[in-house]
Structure formats: structure tokens, C-alpha cells
Enzyme design. Structure first.
Site, short mmCIF file in Angstrom:
data_model
loop_
_atom_site.label_atom_id
_atom_site.label_comp_id
_atom_site.label_asym_id
_atom_site.label_seq_id
_atom_site.Cartn_x
_atom_site.Cartn_y
_atom_site.Cartn_z
N ASP A 136 -7.70 8.42 2.18
CA ASP A 136 -6.89 7.95 1.05
C ASP A 136 -6.10 6.72 1.47
OD1 ASP A 136 -5.22 7.63 -1.15
OD2 ASP A 136 -4.93 9.77 -1.41
N HIS B 116 -8.78 8.61 -2.35
CA HIS B 116 -7.78 9.01 -3.32
C HIS B 116 -8.35 9.81 -4.48
CE1 HIS B 116 -3.66 8.67 -4.71
NE2 HIS B 116 -4.04 8.24 -5.89
N SER C 157 -1.14 12.43 -7.10
CA SER C 157 -0.59 11.15 -6.67
C SER C 157 0.89 11.08 -7.04
CB SER C 157 -1.40 10.00 -7.29
OG SER C 157 -1.13 8.80 -6.63
#
Length: 720
Positions: free
Chosen positions: A656, A691, A571
Site C-alpha cells: 500500500d 491500497h 482508508s
């Protein structure tokens, strides 16, 4: 403001890592066609040859992502046996049938258990004894004869490629369970209520739900809802479980796009708390829990760059606030006159110590602090009978945090302790004796011996003189100064303190001689709010230089060999990976990026995307020229160039909602046209997750094994 089954109670703490080698000559990566998009702003022209990959609904995009997956699978075929070996190793270190330590809430003990062969946990409870301070019961064979199953997530997951529980909370009388589910990975949750007496469930009460909280009447449920496009939690609704209201009532809406709305309840149950917060500012409203149709009252109106968080005890709000200094102080105030002019300070702001949180009970208060980057806990007796006590932790690098503590009227406090070599351990602290009792330590089967491993904490000095903490772990009998491969994990954003916890999966790396390092770089929260400030907005470059300096320090000190460095981030940590590789591609041998935020400019210039506007307080607003040029100077996608790059595996998920799949997809497509080395460049997209990757524990373990196989293969250390 905790829920009945927080995520930490459902799943064990797991990490990720990997390896690489030149592809066979008959393998060719898919070619991404070009449809150039030009954007002119602040005197710059942004050229994007792969903007077409943003069209998620396009069959051509799906075909391209699937072709990348096919290519990755083919290239990784020589490492298939290694992947299988690693999966078997990691599985051998996990207690596949297990139960969490039960915790008390009102008249029941709640816990979750997992069963060998099943992907998801089962939420359960048993009746509690009358003694609220008694030790929780522990099952003799991982189950209780009188248990009541509240929710079997395996049943919810039937026929679904993905299943995740978001929030769950039980009414005060123990009769109604409210919970939310996500079956795509997009973190878009649906609210349901189960009547635990009849077993009947009312599904799909509301969509896009975030937080939930029951009022004291056992019928009124408050929940927050996100905007469909921006995924910002912005509305609060009131729902009647008994059907008294024919339509859910909108109670509050926040129009400021920087702010997200959350809902909870004080530990003593007296008040409902409505919170609206951005990355730098917060505001809370309160309502007596026994008058759910009343009006919320603001504790203190929001002021930019001031955060505060409250709890309640005996007619007083205890408030953690950073109005006199970035690292917070603790104040109290009467509920009836709670404005800042009436605040009384009980713990001042300290420049060198971060007041991270506090846990308030009837007779004591647990203060959670960070001192030199490490968590500390101090217990203050509110009856005046005992001086403050500190809970002491024995290792040089560790993770310590409050566990699940629902009961307000109690004499004990539960916390979690673990380190890089100590498995997750649940302790119960007795306030009257100042002693901690170990309730359970996660069992690590397969012959784990913690005495074989060493954990250290060192400080790397950067060019500007900053001391950056680095946590290390390695196997002592496999360590030879200056020769070991090095794995370094980094994040450095949002003021998030990198947790130093135990993962049995890491044994597969440690037992093969890798030195593992966790760099606590600026932009994180290890040294308090100033540490975060020094690595965000117009100071973001510090995050990247800290990471590079940390690795150079470890090499200079003989912790590893040059040319054998693997790095990982996910991320915002994926942004870190992209930025440092552009700066120093020669320093790294293998790079593993998960759901990486690498297309900074295109994302931050599109206010219609989820999270963009609230993120202005972390990265800056690119519509302002100075911020635009600063962000452009480090955006990984925009700074790719024709040079030699290390082996890379980029992993993303189609659903995501935080970092869109197209960021790593575009990054890989562009890099293939520029990189001048024959190292591997692989992209893998999970077509049915979000995610966090796969939701099932076995599926997720397979993903980790795949990652590790890539990393070890490229480092040339496949064998034990």
C-alpha cells in the site's frame, strides 16, 4: 480529459463487509516485541512501542505479519464453510462472461469484455458506422465477429501476483495505444505504447507515470511522473513515439509539495490541458493540440483556496470556479483573453446547490449538480432552440453520473444510473427529444427480485442541529422493527460523496436480514464544499460525531437492535472506524477496517512519506501547535485505552502506497495490550497487493466473502 478505458469501464462496482467470535483457547496471537520510540513536540511526548514494524525490509517484520496471517486463518477456520458459501452465493449473482456497452471514439467503438474463469478484462474495438448518433451495437453472444483485441490484461498478468491498468488512451488516428501498468499494488505505473497496426509494444518507456495524453499529430505523447519518495506527480514530459526525439523532454515541473500535476485534453480535441492542483487550489495551462512543441499558457495563476477547471468550445473556455463561493459557478471567456478579468458568468454560485461538474459538447452542455446531497443533471441547449431540461431520477437514494462520452459533435449523452436496489444501468439521452433510452442494465442472475427490497433516505439530527443524510436498504420480508442487525458504512473525508450504487454482493447480507446504511457525514461532499469544510482540519470531530448520531438515530427509529451494530470503513474511513470506536466502544458489535489510516500523528509528522505534505490541507499541519493538539485528540492509535472493544478485523496490504501496512499492524499490536474484552482482534495483510486489495476479480470476490463471513459469524446470522 477522459481516457479510452477508464477504471469504471473495466471493473464492475464492488463493495466489501464482515463478522467474529472468541478464539479457541489453544490459539494465541503473535506477540509484537517492543522497541520504544519517543518523540517530543509542542510540550507532548509521543510514545510509540511498535515503531520497529515500519521496517518493511526486515525479515522479522515479514515473519510477524505472516504470523498474524496464520493466526487469522486459524481463528477463522470455523467460518471456512460460511466463507465458501458466501463466495458461491456472490459468484452466482455475477454474469461471469459479459461485455460493456461499446462507446464511440472517432472511427471505432471501444468496449471491454470479461470471460468466465479469467481474472481480468480484455480491451477491444470494432469499426464504427458513419452515423455518429446511431445506437451502439450490442453483441448477440458477448463478443463481436469482427473485433480487434487491443489489450488482454490476463496476458499481462501471467506470472504476476498483481496486475492493474492505470491509464490508457489511443491516438486520434487510432493507431497507437498508450497505457500504464502496476504489477505490485504500490500504484507505481510503467508506461508502454502498442502499435495497433503491427501489434508491437514498446515497454518501459517511463516509470512512475500518472496521466497521459496524445497530441493531435498522433506521434507526440505527454505524460506526468511522480517523485520516487513522496509519490507526488510533479513533472510533465513530452515523448515522440516515432523516435524523432532521442530523449524525452521535460516540459514542466511544479516545486510546490502540495501540488500534483495532471495532463489531459479538451473533449473537442483542440487543446491539451496541464493541471496542477492541491486539495484546495488549482491552476491550468493550455496548449493547442496541433502544436505540441509550443509553449503552455496559463488560464489564470493559482490563488490559495481557489479551484477552477476548464473545457473548450468554439474559441471559448468554459470554466467551473469557486472564486465567489465554495460551491462553484460557471463562467466563459475567450481563449485569447482568458484571465479572470475577462470572465463572463453564465451560472452563478448558489449556497444550497453544488456545481460538481459539467460535460461540454458542440451543441449542448450537461450540468452536474448536487441538491440536498443527491446528484442532478440539467441539459442546456447551446443553440438557443430549446429550454433547459432536467434528467429525472425516480428513487429516493441513487447514484447518477456521466458515463463515457468521447464524441464532441453529437446529439446524445450517455449516463450511468443505479441505486441500492437497481443494478448499474447505462442510458443514452437524446437532447432533441429529452428522452432517455436504456442501453444495458447489469444482469443479476441467481433469482434477484428487486421488489423484495426497500430503499429509503432519512435524516439524522446531530447535537448541533445538523441534518445528516443516511441511505438505507433492507429486505422487506426480513424486516421486523427493532430486531434486525445493522451494518453502517462511512467515509467522510476529502469532500468525497459516498456513492449509492448497486452491489450484488450485498444480497448475501440483505437476504440474511441485515439493514444496510450509508451515512453521508460531514467531511464528505454530499452537501457541497461547505459540507467538506465542516468535517476537515479543525472541524474533523464533526465527522465522528455525525456517524455516531446517525447510528443512534437508526436504533431509536427501530431500524435495528442495539447490540447488533456492525460498521465498516476503509482508508480515511478506517480513521473514522478507529475514532468512533475509541469514543463509543459500547455502541458497536463488529468493526471492519480496510487499509485504515489510524496512526495519524506518526504519519503526518513524517514529511518523507508519500502524501503527507499535500494532506496538510485535509488534516492540518502537526508542526503547528494548535493543529497538532487537535489531531492528537482523535488519532486512533494514540487514543487507544484499557477498556472493552468490539470484535475487529483489520485488513491491509504490504505494498500500500497510501496508508502504509504498519499503521494497522501497530494499531493491532498496541490494542492487544489494552483491550479488556475477549472479542476477536484480527489482522490480515495481503502480501502481494496495494491500497485496493487483490487485483483479480475472483481473488477480490474471495476477499469480500472472507469479510462477510467474519461479520455474519460475529452477528450470529450465518444462515439464510
Amino acid at each position: 480529459m477522459a481516457t479510452c478505458f477508464p477504471e469504471s469501464a473495466l471493473y464492475p462496482y464492488i463493495e466489501i463487509e464482515m463478522d467474529c467470535m472468541p478464539p479457541r483457547t489453544n490459539l494465541r496471537p503473535p506477540v509484537a516485541r517492543k522497541e520504544t520510540q519517543l518523540m517530543q513536540l509542542h510540550g507532548h511526548t509521543l510514545v510509540d512501542d511498535y515503531a520497529w514494524l515500519r521496517n518493511k525490509q526486515s525479515p522479522e517484520v515479514t515473519a510477524y505479519l505472516e504470523a498474524e496471517n496464520t493466526y487469522t486463518a486459524a481463528v477463522m477456520e470455523p467460518a471456512a464453510s460460511l466463507t465458501d458459501t458466501l463466495y458461491a452465493e456472490m459468484l452466482s449473482h455475477i454474469q461471469q462472461t459479459d461485455v460493456s456497452v461499446p462507446y464511440r471514439k472517432d472511427n471505432f467503438y471501444y468496449y471491454s469484455r470479461i470471460v468466465e474463469g479469467q481474472q481480468y478484462p480484455i480491451m477491444c474495438r470494432i469499426p464504427a458506422s458513419d452515423d455518429k448518433n446511431s445506437l451502439p451495437p450490442m453483441p448477440p453472444k458477448n463478443s463481436f465477429p469482427n473485433e480487434e483485441i487491443l489489450l488482454d490484461v490476463n496476458m499481462l498478468a501471467k506470472g504476476q501476483a498483481f496486475m492493474s491498468i492505470g491509464m490508457s488512451t489511443i491516438s486520434d488516428d487510432g493507431n497507437l495505444l498508450a497505457y500504464t501498468t502496476d504489477n505490485t499494488g504500490f500504484r507505481q505505473y510503467t508506461l508502454a505504447i502498442k502499435d495497433l497496426r503491427s501489434g508491437k509494444t514498446i515497454e518501459a518507456i517511463a516509470e512512475r507515470v500518472g496521466s497521459v495524453a496524445w497530441a493531435a499529430d498522433n506521434q507526440t505523447l505527454f505524460y506526468t511522473v511522480e517523485d520516487e519518495e513522496t509519490k507526488r506527480q510533479y513533472q510533465l514530459y513530452r515523448h515522440r513515439a516515432d523516435g524523432a526525439d532521442t530523449k524525452d523532454v521535460l516540459v514542466y515541473e511544479d516545486a510546490d509539495e502540495r501540488f500534483n500535476v495532471g495532463m489531459g485534453r479538451t473533449r473537442d480535441g483542440a487543446y491539451l490541458l496541464l493541471e496542477s492542483s492541491s486539495h484546495t487550489t488549482s491552476e491550468q495551462w493550455f496548449l493547442p493540440a496541433d502544436t505540441p512543441v509550443g509553449s503552455f499558457h496559463c488560464i489564470e495563476p493559482r490563488r490559495d483556496n481557489i479551484e477552477y477547471y476548464a473545457d473548450h468550445r468554439e474559441g471559448m473556455f468554459y470554466i467551473r470556479v469557486n472564486d465567489t463561493g465554495r460551491n462553484f459557478r460557471l463562467v466563459t471567456t475567450l481563449v485569447a483573453n482568458c484571465g479572470k478579468e475577462n470572465w463572463t458568468e453564465i451560472l452563478p454560485h448558489r449556497a444550497e446547490i453544488m456545481l460538481e461538474d459539467f460535460d461540454l459538447f458542440r451543441d449542448f452542455n450537461v450540468i452536474c449538480e448536487r441538491v440536498q446531497g443527491l446528484p442532478h443533471m440539467r441539459v442546456f441547449d447551446l443553440t438557443g432552440k430549446r429550454p433547459p431540461q432536467e434528467i429525472v431520477f425516480p428513487e429516493p437514494a441513487y447514484r447518477a453520473a456521466p458515463d463515457i462520452n468521447h464524441e464532441f459533435d453529437t446529439k446524445t449523452f450517455r449516463y450511468n444510473y443505479q441505486s441500492l436496489i437497481t443494478p448499474a444501468s447505462i442510458y443514452q439521452y437524446d437532447v432533441s427529444t429529452a428522452e432517455s433510452l436504456l442501453l444495458k442494465q447489469v444482469e443479476v442472475p441467481g433469482g434477484f427480485d428487486r421488489s423484495l427490497y426497500a430503499s429509503e433516505r432519512v435524516f439524522a439530527t446531530t447535537a448541533d442541529g445538523t441534518q445528516v443524510p443516511v441511505s438505507l436498504v433492507y429486505r422487506k420480508d426480513r424486516f421486523i422493527s427493532g430486531t434486525n442487525p445493522l451494518y453502517v458504512y462511512g467515509y467522510g473525508s476529502y469532500g468525497y460523496s459516498l456513492p449509492i450504487g448497486f452491489s450484488s454482493n450485498r444480497l448475501s447480507l440483505l437476504d440474511r436480514g441485515l439493514v444496510l446504511a450509508y451515512a453521508h457525514i460531514r467531511g464528505g461532499g454530499e452537501m457541497g464544499k461547505p459540507w467538506h469544510d465542516a468535517g476537515r482540519m479543525m472541524e474533523k470531530h464533526n465527522t465522528f460525531t455525525d456517524f455516531i448520531h446517525a447510528i443512534e438515530y437508526l436504533l431509536a427509529q427501530g431500524y435495528a437492535a442495539a447490540g447488533k451494530v456492525a460498521i465498516e470503513g476503509g482508508s480515511a474511513g478506517g480513521l473514522l472506524m478507529g475514532a468512533v470506536v475509541n469514543r463509543r466502544p459500547d455502541l458497536f458489535h463488529v468493526v471492519l477496517s480496510h487499509v485504515p489510516f489510524v496512526d495519524v500523528m506518526n504519519t503526518m509528522l513524517d514529511a518523507s512519506l508519500p502524501l503527507t505534505v499535500p494532506e496538510y490541507e485535509e488534516w492540518g499541519n502537526p508542526n503547528e501547535k494548535a493543529a497538532f493538539e487537535y489531531m492528537l485528540s482523535y488519532s486512533p492509535y494514540d487514543n487507544l485505552r484499557a477498556t472493552h472493544y468490539p470484535a475487529m478485523l483489520m485488513k491491509t496490504s504490504l505494498n500500500d502506497s497510501q496508508v502504509m501496512y504498519w499503521e494497522p499492524a501497530k494499531y493491532v499490536a498496541k490494542l492487544r495490550t489494552l483491550k479488556q474484552s475477549d472479542t476477536l482482534l484480527l489482522l490480515h495483510t495481503n502480501m502481494a497487493a496495494g491500497h485496493g486489495g487483490a487485483s483479480g476479480r475472483y481473488d477480490y470476490l474471495k476477499e469480500i466473502a472472507f469479510d462477510y463471513a467474519f461479520l455474519l459469524w460475529q452477528l450470529g446470522v450465518e444462515e439464510l
